[in-house]
Scaffold this motif. Sequence first.
Motif, PDB file in Angstrom:
ATOM      1  N   GLU A  45       8.766 -14.978  -8.746  1.00  0.00           N
ATOM      2  CA  GLU A  45       8.674 -16.560  -9.043  1.00  0.00           C
ATOM      3  C   GLU A  45       9.919 -16.947 -10.653  1.00  0.00           C
ATOM      4  O   GLU A  45      10.125 -17.896 -10.469  1.00  0.00           O
ATOM      5  CB  GLU A  45       7.764 -16.806  -9.697  1.00  0.00           C
ATOM      6  CG  GLU A  45       6.307 -17.125  -8.101  1.00  0.00           C
ATOM      7  CD  GLU A  45       5.452 -17.543  -8.210  1.00  0.00           C
ATOM      8  OE1 GLU A  45       5.277 -18.825  -8.663  1.00  0.00           O
ATOM      9  OE2 GLU A  45       4.637 -17.409  -7.441  1.00  0.00           O
ATOM     10  N   GLY A  46      10.212 -15.322 -11.163  1.00  0.00           N
ATOM     11  CA  GLY A  46      10.916 -15.924 -12.304  1.00  0.00           C
ATOM     12  C   GLY A  46      10.073 -15.543 -13.584  1.00  0.00           C
ATOM     13  O   GLY A  46       8.893 -16.046 -13.612  1.00  0.00           O
ATOM     14  N   ASN A  47      11.008 -15.092 -14.685  1.00  0.00           N
ATOM     15  CA  ASN A  47      10.570 -15.379 -15.981  1.00  0.00           C
ATOM     16  C   ASN A  47       8.850 -14.696 -16.377  1.00  0.00           C
ATOM     17  O   ASN A  47       8.446 -14.917 -17.232  1.00  0.00           O
ATOM     18  CB  ASN A  47      10.477 -17.360 -16.603  1.00  0.00           C
ATOM     19  CG  ASN A  47      10.380 -16.664 -17.796  1.00  0.00           C
ATOM     20  OD1 ASN A  47      10.984 -15.564 -18.591  1.00  0.00           O
ATOM     21  ND2 ASN A  47      10.184 -18.434 -18.433  1.00  0.00           N
ATOM     22  N   GLN A  48       8.754 -13.272 -15.078  1.00  0.00           N
ATOM     23  CA  GLN A  48       7.509 -12.759 -15.106  1.00  0.00           C
ATOM     24  C   GLN A  48       7.316 -11.252 -16.108  1.00  0.00           C
ATOM     25  O   GLN A  48       9.509 -10.519 -16.264  1.00  0.00           O
ATOM     26  CB  GLN A  48       6.807 -12.396 -13.905  1.00  0.00           C
ATOM     27  CG  GLN A  48       5.551 -11.958 -13.885  1.00  0.00           C
ATOM     28  CD  GLN A  48       4.952 -11.531 -15.070  1.00  0.00           C
ATOM     29  OE1 GLN A  48       4.574 -13.241 -15.118  1.00  0.00           O
ATOM     30  NE2 GLN A  48       3.815 -11.245 -14.634  1.00  0.00           N
ATOM     31  N   ALA A  49       7.197 -10.757 -16.355  1.00  0.00           N
ATOM     32  CA  ALA A  49       7.526  -9.093 -16.784  1.00  0.00           C
ATOM     33  C   ALA A  49       6.577  -8.379 -16.706  1.00  0.00           C
ATOM     34  O   ALA A  49       5.403  -8.094 -16.355  1.00  0.00           O
ATOM     35  CB  ALA A  49       6.682  -9.780 -18.834  1.00  0.00           C
ATOM     36  N   ALA A  50       6.768  -7.610 -16.186  1.00  0.00           N
ATOM     37  CA  ALA A  50       6.298  -6.350 -15.562  1.00  0.00           C
ATOM     38  C   ALA A  50       6.937  -4.715 -16.538  1.00  0.00           C
ATOM     39  O   ALA A  50       7.428  -4.245 -16.369  1.00  0.00           O
ATOM     40  CB  ALA A  50       7.474  -5.938 -14.116  1.00  0.00           C
ATOM     41  N   ASP A  51       4.947  -4.535 -17.189  1.00  0.00           N
ATOM     42  CA  ASP A  51       5.181  -3.593 -18.498  1.00  0.00           C
ATOM     43  C   ASP A  51       5.784  -1.938 -17.437  1.00  0.00           C
ATOM     44  O   ASP A  51       4.785  -2.309 -16.655  1.00  0.00           O
ATOM     45  CB  ASP A  51       3.924  -3.751 -19.452  1.00  0.00           C
ATOM     46  CG  ASP A  51       4.390  -4.810 -20.283  1.00  0.00           C
ATOM     47  OD1 ASP A  51       5.182  -5.988 -19.406  1.00  0.00           O
ATOM     48  OD2 ASP A  51       3.809  -4.521 -21.421  1.00  0.00           O
ATOM     49  N   THR A  52       5.560  -0.876 -18.006  1.00  0.00           N
ATOM     50  CA  THR A  52       6.631  -0.223 -16.653  1.00  0.00           C
ATOM     51  C   THR A  52       6.719   1.296 -17.524  1.00  0.00           C
ATOM     52  O   THR A  52       7.301   0.829 -18.188  1.00  0.00           O
ATOM     53  CB  THR A  52       7.222  -0.334 -15.897  1.00  0.00           C
ATOM     54  OG1 THR A  52       7.249  -1.548 -14.814  1.00  0.00           O
ATOM     55  CG2 THR A  52       7.719   0.822 -14.720  1.00  0.00           C
ATOM     56  N   LEU A  53       6.241   2.779 -17.050  1.00  0.00           N
ATOM     57  CA  LEU A  53       5.686   3.631 -17.453  1.00  0.00           C
ATOM     58  C   LEU A  53       6.150   4.359 -16.148  1.00  0.00           C
ATOM     59  O   LEU A  53       5.834   3.941 -15.213  1.00  0.00           O
ATOM     60  CB  LEU A  53       4.926   3.922 -18.342  1.00  0.00           C
ATOM     61  CG  LEU A  53       4.005   3.478 -19.827  1.00  0.00           C
ATOM     62  CD1 LEU A  53       2.871   3.968 -19.592  1.00  0.00           C
ATOM     63  CD2 LEU A  53       5.390   4.337 -20.595  1.00  0.00           C
ATOM     64  N   PHE A  54       7.207   5.949 -16.947  1.00  0.00           N
ATOM     65  CA  PHE A  54       7.303   6.391 -15.978  1.00  0.00           C
ATOM     66  C   PHE A  54       6.672   7.794 -16.643  1.00  0.00           C
ATOM     67  O   PHE A  54       6.888   8.467 -17.967  1.00  0.00           O
ATOM     68  CB  PHE A  54       8.927   6.998 -15.471  1.00  0.00           C
ATOM     69  CG  PHE A  54       8.706   5.974 -14.765  1.00  0.00           C
ATOM     70  CD1 PHE A  54       9.140   5.435 -12.959  1.00  0.00           C
ATOM     71  CD2 PHE A  54       9.375   4.431 -15.278  1.00  0.00           C
ATOM     72  CE1 PHE A  54       9.878   5.093 -12.765  1.00  0.00           C
ATOM     73  CE2 PHE A  54       9.746   3.619 -13.969  1.00  0.00           C
ATOM     74  CZ  PHE A  54       9.839   3.705 -12.601  1.00  0.00           C
TER      75      PHE A  54
END
Length: 219
Positions: A45-54
């Motif tokens: 939907e736009g303007n979201q934040a996906a906090d991610t770790l690898f």
Amino acid sequence: MLKAFHRVESPRNPEAAVYDKVIPAGEGWMYELQPGQVLRIVDLEGNQAADTLFYDADHPEDHYSAVRTINAQSNIYLTTGSTLLAESGKELAAIVADTCGRHDTLGGSCSSQSNTVRYAHEKGHMHNCRDTFMLELAKHPEGHRYAKRDMSPNINFFMNVPVTLEGGLTFEDGVSGPGCYVELQSRCHSMVLISNCPQLNNPCNAYNPTPVQVLIWNE
């Protein structure tokens, strides 16, 4: 250290993906990637934040390193061509397509403590990414040895965190729009951990957290 946006579309067909899942706003997701597999994260939907770790799935203590990644590419933002490095210097994944243009790897994840310090004491109880990370790590099979010690500075896909002339960070409206995505190809047997940010106190997701989609291809 501040390169221009680098938007590159992917040739991959979503219908050919071997995995397809929507992560609701505020929820987490953890998944094992094989070498060569491609992961797409879609800002629905736009303007979201996906906090991610690898992580290196065979050596969980060897997790994503913002310092090594920034130093290797001489750029504080991530975009097409960026290679995500582990603490050991090992390549974990590379961004192979990106229709957003740039992603933050300095702002870190929200937590009960940061909500209290940045906003107000009464915000401490609010759902946050650090708690989501911890919940997903706790749910993972014990044999993989993931624990609190495996938390590290993360990537914030789609999040806009400009750096001021004085070297400070500000949280601004995102540069992503509905349907924007980032694609990463796993360079090893890796583990990916996502917290679809529930933050309601800053504009990283327009004060309205929304779902993201993850797709995976075998290539």
